[in-house]
Write a protein that holds these residues in place. Structure first.
Motif, PDB file in Angstrom:
ATOM      1  N   ASN A  63       6.747  54.063-106.371  1.00 41.88           N
ATOM      2  CA  ASN A  63       6.454  53.153-105.276  1.00 41.88           C
ATOM      3  C   ASN A  63       5.175  52.434-105.668  1.00 41.88           C
ATOM      4  OD1 ASN A  63       5.591  51.876-102.999  1.00 41.88           O
ATOM      5  ND2 ASN A  63       5.238  53.726-101.821  1.00 41.88           N
ATOM      6  N   ILE A  64       5.285  51.166-105.993  1.00 45.24           N
ATOM      7  CA  ILE A  64       4.142  50.472-106.585  1.00 45.24           C
ATOM      8  C   ILE A  64       3.239  49.822-105.535  1.00 45.24           C
ATOM      9  CG2 ILE A  64       5.227  50.081-108.828  1.00 45.24           C
ATOM     10  CD1 ILE A  64       5.121  47.079-106.803  1.00 45.24           C
ATOM     11  N   ALA A  65       3.424  50.216-104.257  1.00 39.30           N
ATOM     12  CA  ALA A  65       2.694  49.550-103.166  1.00 39.30           C
ATOM     13  C   ALA A  65       1.182  49.505-103.400  1.00 39.30           C
ATOM     14  CB  ALA A  65       2.989  50.250-101.846  1.00 39.30           C
ATOM     15  N   TYR A  66       0.625  50.575-103.985  1.00 37.62           N
ATOM     16  CA  TYR A  66      -0.828  50.628-104.132  1.00 37.62           C
ATOM     17  C   TYR A  66      -1.317  49.944-105.409  1.00 37.62           C
ATOM     18  CZ  TYR A  66      -0.053  53.972-100.420  1.00 37.62           C
ATOM     19  OH  TYR A  66       0.349  54.576 -99.259  1.00 37.62           O
ATOM     20  N   TYR A  67      -0.390  49.364-106.144  1.00 40.10           N
ATOM     21  CA  TYR A  67      -0.747  48.674-107.390  1.00 40.10           C
ATOM     22  C   TYR A  67      -0.426  47.183-107.336  1.00 40.10           C
ATOM     23  CZ  TYR A  67      -1.602  53.192-109.455  1.00 40.10           C
ATOM     24  OH  TYR A  67      -2.134  54.427-109.744  1.00 40.10           O
ATOM     25  N   ARG A  68       0.001  46.721-106.193  1.00 37.97           N
ATOM     26  CA  ARG A  68       0.366  45.308-106.069  1.00 37.97           C
ATOM     27  C   ARG A  68      -0.855  44.419-106.198  1.00 37.97           C
ATOM     28  NH1 ARG A  68       5.614  44.584-103.410  1.00 37.97           N
ATOM     29  NH2 ARG A  68       4.983  42.430-103.480  1.00 37.97           N
ATOM     30  N   ASP A  69      -0.626  43.148-106.511  1.00 31.64           N
ATOM     31  CA  ASP A  69      -1.759  42.235-106.678  1.00 31.64           C
ATOM     32  C   ASP A  69      -1.958  41.342-105.456  1.00 31.64           C
ATOM     33  OD1 ASP A  69       0.315  40.453-106.874  1.00 31.64           O
ATOM     34  OD2 ASP A  69       0.098  40.098-109.021  1.00 31.64           O
ATOM     35  N   ASP A  70      -1.208  41.624-104.361  1.00 29.43           N
ATOM     36  CA  ASP A  70      -1.304  40.736-103.197  1.00 29.43           C
ATOM     37  C   ASP A  70      -1.922  41.417-101.973  1.00 29.43           C
ATOM     38  OD1 ASP A  70       0.755  42.430-102.643  1.00 29.43           O
ATOM     39  OD2 ASP A  70       2.320  40.899-102.560  1.00 29.43           O
ATOM     40  N   PHE A  71      -2.624  42.558-102.193  1.00 25.93           N
ATOM     41  CA  PHE A  71      -3.204  43.282-101.063  1.00 25.93           C
ATOM     42  C   PHE A  71      -4.176  42.421-100.255  1.00 25.93           C
ATOM     43  CE2 PHE A  71      -6.684  45.975 -99.380  1.00 25.93           C
ATOM     44  CZ  PHE A  71      -5.959  46.722 -98.474  1.00 25.93           C
ATOM     45  N   THR A  72      -5.044  41.684-100.976  1.00 22.32           N
ATOM     46  CA  THR A  72      -6.035  40.879-100.241  1.00 22.32           C
ATOM     47  C   THR A  72      -5.379  39.680 -99.550  1.00 22.32           C
ATOM     48  OG1 THR A  72      -6.529  39.696-102.261  1.00 22.32           O
ATOM     49  CG2 THR A  72      -7.993  41.510-101.686  1.00 22.32           C
ATOM     50  N   ARG A  73      -4.135  39.368 -99.917  1.00 22.37           N
ATOM     51  CA  ARG A  73      -3.448  38.255 -99.256  1.00 22.37           C
ATOM     52  C   ARG A  73      -2.593  38.710 -98.094  1.00 22.37           C
ATOM     53  NH1 ARG A  73      -1.225  34.002-103.590  1.00 22.37           N
ATOM     54  NH2 ARG A  73      -3.027  33.924-104.981  1.00 22.37           N
TER      55      ARG A  73
END
Lengths: 174, 323
Positions: A63-73
Motif C-alpha cells: 500500500n503505497i499511500a505513505y510514499y505518494r508524492d501528492d500528500f501536500t496537494r
C-alpha cells in the motif's frame, strides 16, 4: 486514438504475461508483490496461472499511500489494506505487479517503499496495461497490452464478479 | 454548530478533544494506526510522508512517555521535530504564550503538539495560530487528552474488536482526569455497550450521569462482567487536598489486585495510561500479569500519534487550496 480491450481477452493477456514471467524468472526463486488494489488482483491471477510453487513465498502486498508524492496537494488517501511483505527482500529477485502503468508515479513510490524493507537483487515490473502518459523514466518489463488513449480517457480495473477493465472518458476517475 | 477542529469538508485539522467528533473519524484514526503499526517490523521504520514538515513539541508541563512517543511518531513520518519544555510562570502566562507562538510561526513550523496544565490551552492556541498550523492537544489541565484516549481505543480494538459488545470500567480519580474524560467520549462515540466509572464520591464528577456512564463506588459490583478495566493514576496531590485519607486506604478500597481482577470476565484486559503507582491504584502482580496490556498501550501510542499527525497535516492541503 483509442484501443479498446475486450474483457474476454483478459485471460489471454494474463496467460502471455505468465509465460513471459516464467521465461525471465524461472530458476531464480522469485518473490511476487502486488500493489493495492488492482496490482494485487493481477498478481493473484498470475500466481494462479504460474502455480504457487513458482514463487518462493506467499504473495506480498504494497500500500503505497505513505510514499505518494501528492500528500501536500491532496492529503491522506482513504485506507486500503496495509503493506504486507511476508518475506525478506534482501538479495532476492522481485516481481512487482500493477494493473495500469501510466505516469510511473505509483511505481516510483512502490520502489521507494520496497527499499525500506531491504535491498533486493532485482525488481522486474509486470503490468496488465501500459498506457501513454509517462511522466517518469519508468517502463515495464512485462506488459499484457499497450494502449494509446487520449488525456481525457481513463482506464480502471474492477473486481466484482471477476476482473474487468472499465474505460471512462473525461471522468473524474483516476 | 461548527467544530473548529475540522475543515469545511469535515476533515481533522486540529485534534483538541474527542468531544463532537463522529465515529467514522475515530475509526479512520485507528485504521491508519493499524497501517503504521506494521512499520515496526521493517528494516526502515519510517515513511517519507511528512518530509520537510516541522513539528514542535510544546510542553508546558512535564511528560516523558507522551513527549517521547510524539517525537518518535513525528520522526517515523520523517518530519523534523523540535522539543520545547517551557516551565509555566503563572503570572506571565497569557502574553508569553502568544509571543512564543508567533515566534515559532515565524520559523515556518507546521504543527504544534501542546501539553499544558490549564484546561483549554490547546484550543486557545489553535484559535490564535496562523491557518497553516495544526494543533494537537497532548493533554490540557483536567480537560482532554485525545491521543491517549485514541491509543486506548486502538488497544481495546486490537484485543476485543466489537465495541458494542463490551463493558468497560474506568477506576479511580475520574474528576481530575483528562484521560478519563476523553476515554468516556471516545467509548461512547464508538458505541461501547456499557461504560462504568468506579471510585470514591470525592473523585467522581457530579455530572457523571450526563456523560452516559454508570457509577459504582464498590469494586465488587463495578467489576462484575467487565471486559476492559482501565485504572487511572492517583495523583499525590489528591491526598494533600484532603480528598482521600491515605494511599494505603485507597489501595484497599480501589486498588486493582488479583482478587478483584478475578471478579471481571476471565479474558478482561487491564489498562493504565501510566505512569503507574504500584501498590496505590494497581498491584504489581496485576500490572505485570498476563491480562495487562499496559506496555502495549505505550507501543500503540506511536502509531496512533502518527495517524493523528498525518491526518491533520494532510488536511492542510484543503486550507492551502482555499487561501
Amino acid at each position: 486514438m483509442t484501443t479498446q480491450i475486450e474483457n474476454s481477452e483478459l485471460p489471454q493477456l494474463l496467460q502471455s504475461m505468465a509465460d513471459e514471467i516464467h521465461d525471465s524468472l524461472a530458476g531464480k526463486n522469485p518473490l511476487i508483490i502486488g500493489i493495492h488494489s488492482g496490482g494485487v488482483w493481477i498478481a493473484e491471477a498470475l500466481v494462479d496461472i504460474l502455480d504457487i510453487a513458482f514463487f518462493d513465498a506467499p504473495l506480498g502486498t504494497l500500500n503505497i499511500a505513505y510514499y505518494r508524492d501528492d500528500f501536500t496537494r491532496i492529503g491522506m488517501h482513504p485506507q486500503v489494506k496495509p503493506s504486507d511483505l511476508p518475506f525478506n527482500v534482501d538479495d532476492r529477485h522481485l516481481l512487482l505487479v500493477d494493473d495500469v502503468l501510466q505516469s510511473g508515479r505509483t511505481i516510483r513510490a512502490a520502489l521507494n517503499e520496497i527499499f525500506d524493507y531491504g535491498r533486493p537483487a532485482s525488481v522486474t515490473l509486470a503490468v496488465l496495461i501500459e498506457r501513454n502518459g509517462h511522466e517518469l523514466p519508468i517502463h515495464a518489463d512485462i506488459i499484457g497490452q499497450s494502449v494509446n488513449l487520449s488525456a481525457s480517457q481513463h482506464i480502471k480495473l474492477s473486481n466484482n464478479d471477476g476482473l474487468k477493465l472499465e474505460f471512462t472518458t473525461n471522468g473524474d476517475a483516476e | 454548530m461548527t467544530n473548529n477542529q475540522l475543515t469545511e469538508n469535515g476533515h481533522l485539522r486540529h485534534f483538541l478533544t474527542i468531544e463532537g467528533l463522529k465515529r467514522p473519524l475515530l475509526t479512520e484514526i485507528m485504521d491508519h494506526a493499524e497501517q503504521y503499526s506494521s512499520l515496526s517490523h521493517r528494516q526502515v521504520k519510517k515513511v517519507p510522508l511528512l518530509r520537510g514538515k516541522t513539528i514542535v513539541n510544546l510542553f508546558f508541563e512535564n511528560s516523558t512517555r507522551t513527549r517521547t512517543t510524539f517525537e518518535l511518531a513525528a520522526k517515523r513520518l520523517s518530519a523534523d521535530v523540535i522539543n520545547l519544555n517551557i516551565s509555566t510562570s503563572a503570572t506571565s502566562k497569557g502574553e508569553s504564550l502568544l509571543d512564543t507562538l508567533h515566534n515559532l510561526e515565524s520559523m515556518h513550523c507546521d504543527m504544534f503538539v501542546v501539553r499544558h496544565n490549564q484546561s483549554g490551552a490547546a484550543e486557545f492556541i489553535a484559535q490564535h495560530v496562523a491557518p497553516h498550523i495544526s494543533v494537537i492537544n497532548a493533554g490540557d489541565g483536567c480537560h482532554a487528552h485525545p491521543t491517549q484516549a485514541m491509543l486506548d481505543m486502538f488497544t481495546i480494538r486490537r484485543h476485543k474488536q466489537h465495541f458494542p459488545d463490551l463493558r468497560v470500567a474506568i477506576i479511580g480519580d475520574i474528576l481530575h482526569s483528562r484521560v478519563a474524560r476523553s476515554q468516556i467520549h471516545a467509548l461512547s462515540t464508538l458505541g461501547v455497550g456499557e461504560i462504568r466509572v468506579i471510585g470514591p464520591k470525592t473523585l467522581l464528577p457530579s455530572d457523571c450521569k450526563t456523560l452516559g456512564v454508570h457509577v459504582y463506588h464498590d469494586m465488587e459490583a463495578g467489576l462484575k462482567d467487565v471486559d476492559v478495566i482501565i485504572t487511572l493514576r492517583l495523583q499525590h496531590e489528591r491526598m494533600e487536598g484532603a480528598l482521600l485519607p491515605s494511599a494505603r486506604e485507597y489501595f484497599q478500597c480501589y486498588g486493582l489486585t488479583d482478587d478483584k481482577l478475578s471478579i471481571a470476565n476471565p479474558d478482561a484486559i487491564v489498562m493504565h495510561p501510566g505512569p503507574i503507582n504500584r501498590g496505590v491504584e494497581i498491584a504489581s502482580s496485576v500490572a505485570d500479569g498476563p491480562q495487562s496490556v499496559i506496555l502495549e498501550q505505550v507501543t500503540h501510542g506511536i502509531a496512533v500519534r502518527m495517524a493523528v499527525m498525518s491526518i491533520a497535516l494532510g488536511a492542510q492541503s484543503e486550507i492551502e487550496a482555499q487561501s
